[in-house]
Scaffold this motif. Structure first.
Motif, PDB file in Angstrom:
ATOM      1  N   VAL A   1       0.863  -1.180   0.000  1.00 33.83           N
ATOM      2  CA  VAL A   1       0.000   0.000   0.000  1.00 33.83           C
ATOM      3  C   VAL A   1       0.902   1.234   0.000  1.00 33.83           C
ATOM      4  O   VAL A   1       1.761   1.382   0.871  1.00 33.83           O
ATOM      5  CB  VAL A   1      -0.925   0.012   1.226  1.00 33.83           C
ATOM      6  CG1 VAL A   1      -1.750   1.291   1.253  1.00 33.83           C
ATOM      7  CG2 VAL A   1      -1.834  -1.211   1.217  1.00 33.83           C
ATOM      8  N   VAL A   2       0.701   2.102  -0.985  1.00 35.60           N
ATOM      9  CA  VAL A   2       1.539   3.290  -1.137  1.00 35.60           C
ATOM     10  C   VAL A   2       0.704   4.529  -0.797  1.00 35.60           C
ATOM     11  O   VAL A   2      -0.313   4.801  -1.442  1.00 35.60           O
ATOM     12  CB  VAL A   2       2.091   3.409  -2.570  1.00 35.60           C
ATOM     13  CG1 VAL A   2       2.959   4.652  -2.709  1.00 35.60           C
ATOM     14  CG2 VAL A   2       2.880   2.154  -2.941  1.00 35.60           C
ATOM     15  N   ASP A   3       1.121   5.239   0.243  1.00 30.83           N
ATOM     16  CA  ASP A   3       0.467   6.497   0.615  1.00 30.83           C
ATOM     17  C   ASP A   3       1.094   7.647  -0.175  1.00 30.83           C
ATOM     18  O   ASP A   3       2.292   7.611  -0.494  1.00 30.83           O
ATOM     19  CB  ASP A   3       0.606   6.760   2.114  1.00 30.83           C
ATOM     20  CG  ASP A   3      -0.061   5.680   2.946  1.00 30.83           C
ATOM     21  OD1 ASP A   3      -1.118   5.178   2.517  1.00 30.83           O
ATOM     22  OD2 ASP A   3       0.467   5.341   4.026  1.00 30.83           O
ATOM     23  N   LEU A   4       0.288   8.655  -0.449  1.00 30.75           N
ATOM     24  CA  LEU A   4       0.754   9.791  -1.247  1.00 30.75           C
ATOM     25  C   LEU A   4       0.570  11.098  -0.488  1.00 30.75           C
ATOM     26  O   LEU A   4      -0.466  11.304   0.153  1.00 30.75           O
ATOM     27  CB  LEU A   4      -0.011   9.858  -2.573  1.00 30.75           C
ATOM     28  CG  LEU A   4       0.016   8.619  -3.473  1.00 30.75           C
ATOM     29  CD1 LEU A   4      -0.872   8.835  -4.682  1.00 30.75           C
ATOM     30  CD2 LEU A   4       1.435   8.291  -3.891  1.00 30.75           C
ATOM     31  N   GLN A   5       1.568  11.941  -0.576  1.00 32.44           N
ATOM     32  CA  GLN A   5       1.438  13.315  -0.114  1.00 32.44           C
ATOM     33  C   GLN A   5       1.389  14.195  -1.353  1.00 32.44           C
ATOM     34  O   GLN A   5       2.288  14.135  -2.202  1.00 32.44           O
ATOM     35  CB  GLN A   5       2.613  13.715   0.783  1.00 32.44           C
ATOM     36  CG  GLN A   5       2.605  13.026   2.141  1.00 32.44           C
ATOM     37  CD  GLN A   5       3.687  13.551   3.067  1.00 32.44           C
ATOM     38  OE1 GLN A   5       4.503  14.377   2.681  1.00 32.44           O
ATOM     39  NE2 GLN A   5       3.692  13.062   4.295  1.00 32.44           N
ATOM     40  N   VAL A   6       0.329  14.996  -1.466  1.00 31.15           N
ATOM     41  CA  VAL A   6       0.128  15.805  -2.672  1.00 31.15           C
ATOM     42  C   VAL A   6      -0.052  17.271  -2.297  1.00 31.15           C
ATOM     43  O   VAL A   6      -0.450  17.608  -1.179  1.00 31.15           O
ATOM     44  CB  VAL A   6      -1.097  15.302  -3.472  1.00 31.15           C
ATOM     45  CG1 VAL A   6      -0.942  13.837  -3.842  1.00 31.15           C
ATOM     46  CG2 VAL A   6      -2.376  15.487  -2.676  1.00 31.15           C
ATOM     47  N   GLY A   7       0.255  18.145  -3.250  1.00 29.93           N
ATOM     48  CA  GLY A   7       0.142  19.573  -3.018  1.00 29.93           C
ATOM     49  C   GLY A   7      -1.306  20.028  -2.976  1.00 29.93           C
ATOM     50  O   GLY A   7      -2.170  19.495  -3.674  1.00 29.93           O
ATOM     51  N   ASP A   8      -1.561  21.040  -2.147  1.00 29.99           N
ATOM     52  CA  ASP A   8      -2.920  21.565  -2.033  1.00 29.99           C
ATOM     53  C   ASP A   8      -3.168  22.754  -2.960  1.00 29.99           C
ATOM     54  O   ASP A   8      -4.267  23.306  -3.016  1.00 29.99           O
ATOM     55  CB  ASP A   8      -3.231  21.957  -0.583  1.00 29.99           C
ATOM     56  CG  ASP A   8      -2.294  23.040  -0.043  1.00 29.99           C
ATOM     57  OD1 ASP A   8      -1.445  23.529  -0.820  1.00 29.99           O
ATOM     58  OD2 ASP A   8      -2.411  23.376   1.139  1.00 29.99           O
ATOM     59  N   GLY A   9      -2.122  23.168  -3.693  1.00 29.61           N
ATOM     60  CA  GLY A   9      -2.276  24.274  -4.631  1.00 29.61           C
ATOM     61  C   GLY A   9      -2.202  25.646  -3.984  1.00 29.61           C
ATOM     62  O   GLY A   9      -2.391  26.662  -4.647  1.00 29.61           O
ATOM     63  N   LEU A  10      -1.944  25.674  -2.680  1.00 30.28           N
ATOM     64  CA  LEU A  10      -1.934  26.949  -1.963  1.00 30.28           C
ATOM     65  C   LEU A  10      -0.544  27.372  -1.507  1.00 30.28           C
ATOM     66  O   LEU A  10      -0.222  28.554  -1.476  1.00 30.28           O
ATOM     67  CB  LEU A  10      -2.863  26.879  -0.747  1.00 30.28           C
ATOM     68  CG  LEU A  10      -4.322  26.560  -1.048  1.00 30.28           C
ATOM     69  CD1 LEU A  10      -5.108  26.462   0.257  1.00 30.28           C
ATOM     70  CD2 LEU A  10      -4.929  27.632  -1.952  1.00 30.28           C
ATOM     71  N   GLY A  11       0.259  26.452  -1.154  1.00 24.39           N
ATOM     72  CA  GLY A  11       1.574  26.786  -0.615  1.00 24.39           C
ATOM     73  C   GLY A  11       1.481  27.087   0.865  1.00 24.39           C
ATOM     74  O   GLY A  11       0.406  27.118   1.465  1.00 24.39           O
ATOM     75  N   ASN A  12       2.623  27.352   1.471  1.00 26.11           N
ATOM     76  CA  ASN A  12       2.642  27.610   2.915  1.00 26.11           C
ATOM     77  C   ASN A  12       3.077  29.033   3.257  1.00 26.11           C
ATOM     78  O   ASN A  12       3.329  29.349   4.408  1.00 26.11           O
ATOM     79  CB  ASN A  12       3.564  26.611   3.621  1.00 26.11           C
ATOM     80  CG  ASN A  12       4.968  26.628   3.025  1.00 26.11           C
ATOM     81  OD1 ASN A  12       5.270  27.459   2.181  1.00 26.11           O
ATOM     82  ND2 ASN A  12       5.798  25.693   3.452  1.00 26.11           N
ATOM     83  N   THR A  13       3.176  29.896   2.243  1.00 29.56           N
ATOM     84  CA  THR A  13       3.556  31.285   2.496  1.00 29.56           C
ATOM     85  C   THR A  13       2.340  32.078   2.926  1.00 29.56           C
ATOM     86  O   THR A  13       1.359  32.194   2.179  1.00 29.56           O
ATOM     87  CB  THR A  13       4.170  31.916   1.234  1.00 29.56           C
ATOM     88  OG1 THR A  13       5.300  31.139   0.831  1.00 29.56           O
ATOM     89  CG2 THR A  13       4.589  33.348   1.497  1.00 29.56           C
ATOM     90  N   GLU A  14       2.362  32.605   4.115  1.00 29.07           N
ATOM     91  CA  GLU A  14       1.258  33.397   4.641  1.00 29.07           C
ATOM     92  C   GLU A  14       1.655  34.876   4.715  1.00 29.07           C
ATOM     93  O   GLU A  14       2.820  35.197   4.963  1.00 29.07           O
ATOM     94  CB  GLU A  14       0.851  32.909   6.035  1.00 29.07           C
ATOM     95  CG  GLU A  14       0.138  31.573   6.037  1.00 29.07           C
ATOM     96  CD  GLU A  14      -0.415  31.239   7.410  1.00 29.07           C
ATOM     97  OE1 GLU A  14       0.080  31.823   8.399  1.00 29.07           O
ATOM     98  OE2 GLU A  14      -1.324  30.410   7.495  1.00 29.07           O
ATOM     99  N   PHE A  15       0.706  35.754   4.465  1.00 24.36           N
ATOM    100  CA  PHE A  15       0.939  37.190   4.594  1.00 24.36           C
ATOM    101  C   PHE A  15      -0.381  37.858   4.959  1.00 24.36           C
ATOM    102  O   PHE A  15      -1.454  37.228   4.910  1.00 24.36           O
ATOM    103  CB  PHE A  15       1.520  37.769   3.297  1.00 24.36           C
ATOM    104  CG  PHE A  15       0.734  37.425   2.056  1.00 24.36           C
ATOM    105  CD1 PHE A  15      -0.276  38.256   1.603  1.00 24.36           C
ATOM    106  CD2 PHE A  15       1.002  36.262   1.337  1.00 24.36           C
ATOM    107  CE1 PHE A  15      -1.002  37.954   0.469  1.00 24.36           C
ATOM    108  CE2 PHE A  15       0.284  35.944   0.200  1.00 24.36           C
ATOM    109  CZ  PHE A  15      -0.719  36.795  -0.238  1.00 24.36           C
ATOM    110  N   GLU A  16      -0.304  39.121   5.304  1.00 27.68           N
ATOM    111  CA  GLU A  16      -1.514  39.834   5.707  1.00 27.68           C
ATOM    112  C   GLU A  16      -2.460  39.996   4.522  1.00 27.68           C
ATOM    113  O   GLU A  16      -2.027  40.177   3.381  1.00 27.68           O
ATOM    114  CB  GLU A  16      -1.149  41.212   6.270  1.00 27.68           C
ATOM    115  CG  GLU A  16      -0.410  41.158   7.593  1.00 27.68           C
ATOM    116  CD  GLU A  16      -0.162  42.546   8.160  1.00 27.68           C
ATOM    117  OE1 GLU A  16      -0.570  43.530   7.511  1.00 27.68           O
ATOM    118  OE2 GLU A  16       0.426  42.642   9.253  1.00 27.68           O
ATOM    119  N   VAL A  17      -3.754  39.917   4.827  1.00 23.78           N
ATOM    120  CA  VAL A  17      -4.759  40.060   3.783  1.00 23.78           C
ATOM    121  C   VAL A  17      -4.680  41.475   3.209  1.00 23.78           C
ATOM    122  O   VAL A  17      -4.788  42.463   3.948  1.00 23.78           O
ATOM    123  CB  VAL A  17      -6.172  39.800   4.336  1.00 23.78           C
ATOM    124  CG1 VAL A  17      -7.216  40.018   3.240  1.00 23.78           C
ATOM    125  CG2 VAL A  17      -6.271  38.387   4.908  1.00 23.78           C
TER     126      VAL A  17
END
Length: 258
Positions: free
Chosen positions: A171-187
């Motif tokens: 069984v192969v588990d996958l980690q996939v991108g959410d399309g958002l990234g992890n860079t946060e900044f002020e709205v």
């Protein structure tokens, strides 16, 4: 010894010799051979597919038949040493001591090379896993701008590199991108700006324009951004790739009419 005193005697001797030869031929083909080879006697092949090898061996021995394992494979959903196929097929008529060719399910899975799934899509990974007789396990979304792109492939919680040997059927588990990234900044605050300028500003910061809702009866000039979501509150954070909805003064423009 026979003495041939006349042509008739010669013919008589030849007839006797022919009769002896005929008796020998008939005796060999119709008496000796049937007796030694059980000519005309046959046994129906029993169905041994799905049976354990030990049980099938006992059944074949009782019916004076033998078996030979000419193939083996691994099916994780079946018990080890289960017979998968047989030849001749069940019900076929064979002679005693006939050899039945079978394939069995292996006890331990064979080792195969891990395919490369990283950088491809989840759908492509599923097709590759199926072709390698591997199973797709859990999919975990992690922050990354590549939406639905496979970033890591894991077996039993451990990252596995392409080419590494793993058991077939793993069984192969996958980690996939959410399309958002992890860079946060002020709205960013675009309230009060013309909608076209606000859109350029948002897209320039890696955000996406969500719904645009037009509001009539506002005191602001048409095309002015009246409200946004998420709101530019104190310490409010947003990530690259997320959507921003806009409320705009005026009537929604009709497509095709400037």
């Amino acid at each position: 010894m026979f003495k041939a005193n006349s042509f008739a005697d010669v013919l008589k001797h030849l007839a006797i010799m022919a009769a002896i030869v005929a008796v020998l031929v008939v005796g060999f083909f119709y008496v000796y051979l049937p007796y030694t080879t059980n000519h005309g006697e046959s046994i129906p092949v029993p169905r041994i597919e799905g049976m354990q090898l030990s049980d099938a061996e006992e059944l074949l021995e009782d019916q004076n038949l033998r078996y030979f394992i000419n193939d083996s494979t691994y099916k994780p959903d079946l018990e080890p040493f289960v017979i998968l196929t047989q030849d001749p097929a069940p019900g076929a008529e064979v002679k005693e001591d006939r050899k039945i060719y079978i394939s069995v399910n292996m006890k331990n899975p064979p080792m195969i090379k891990m395919p490369k799934l990283v950088d491809g899509s989840v759908k492509n990974a599923e097709l590759i896993l199926k072709s390698y007789d591997l199973k797709r396990g859990k999919i975990t979304k992690i922050p990354d701008l590549q939406e639905n792109a496979v970033l890591k492939q894991l077996v039993n919680g451990r990252e596995v590199q392409p080419g590494e040997m793993i058991p077939k059927g793993s069984v192969v588990d996958l980690q996939v991108g959410d399309g958002l990234g992890n860079t946060e900044f002020e709205v960013p605050d675009v309230v009060g700006q013309p909608v076209d300028e606000a859109s350029v500003a948002l897209v320039g910061q890696g955000l996406q324009i969500g719904n645009i809702i037009y509001v009539q009866g506002s005191e602001e000039p048409d095309g002015t951004v009246l409200k946004q979501r998420p709101y530019p509150e104190v310490n409010a954070k947003i990530r690259v790739g997320e959507f921003v909805d806009l409320w705009v003064a005026g009537q929604e423009p009709i497509q095709g009419i400037e």
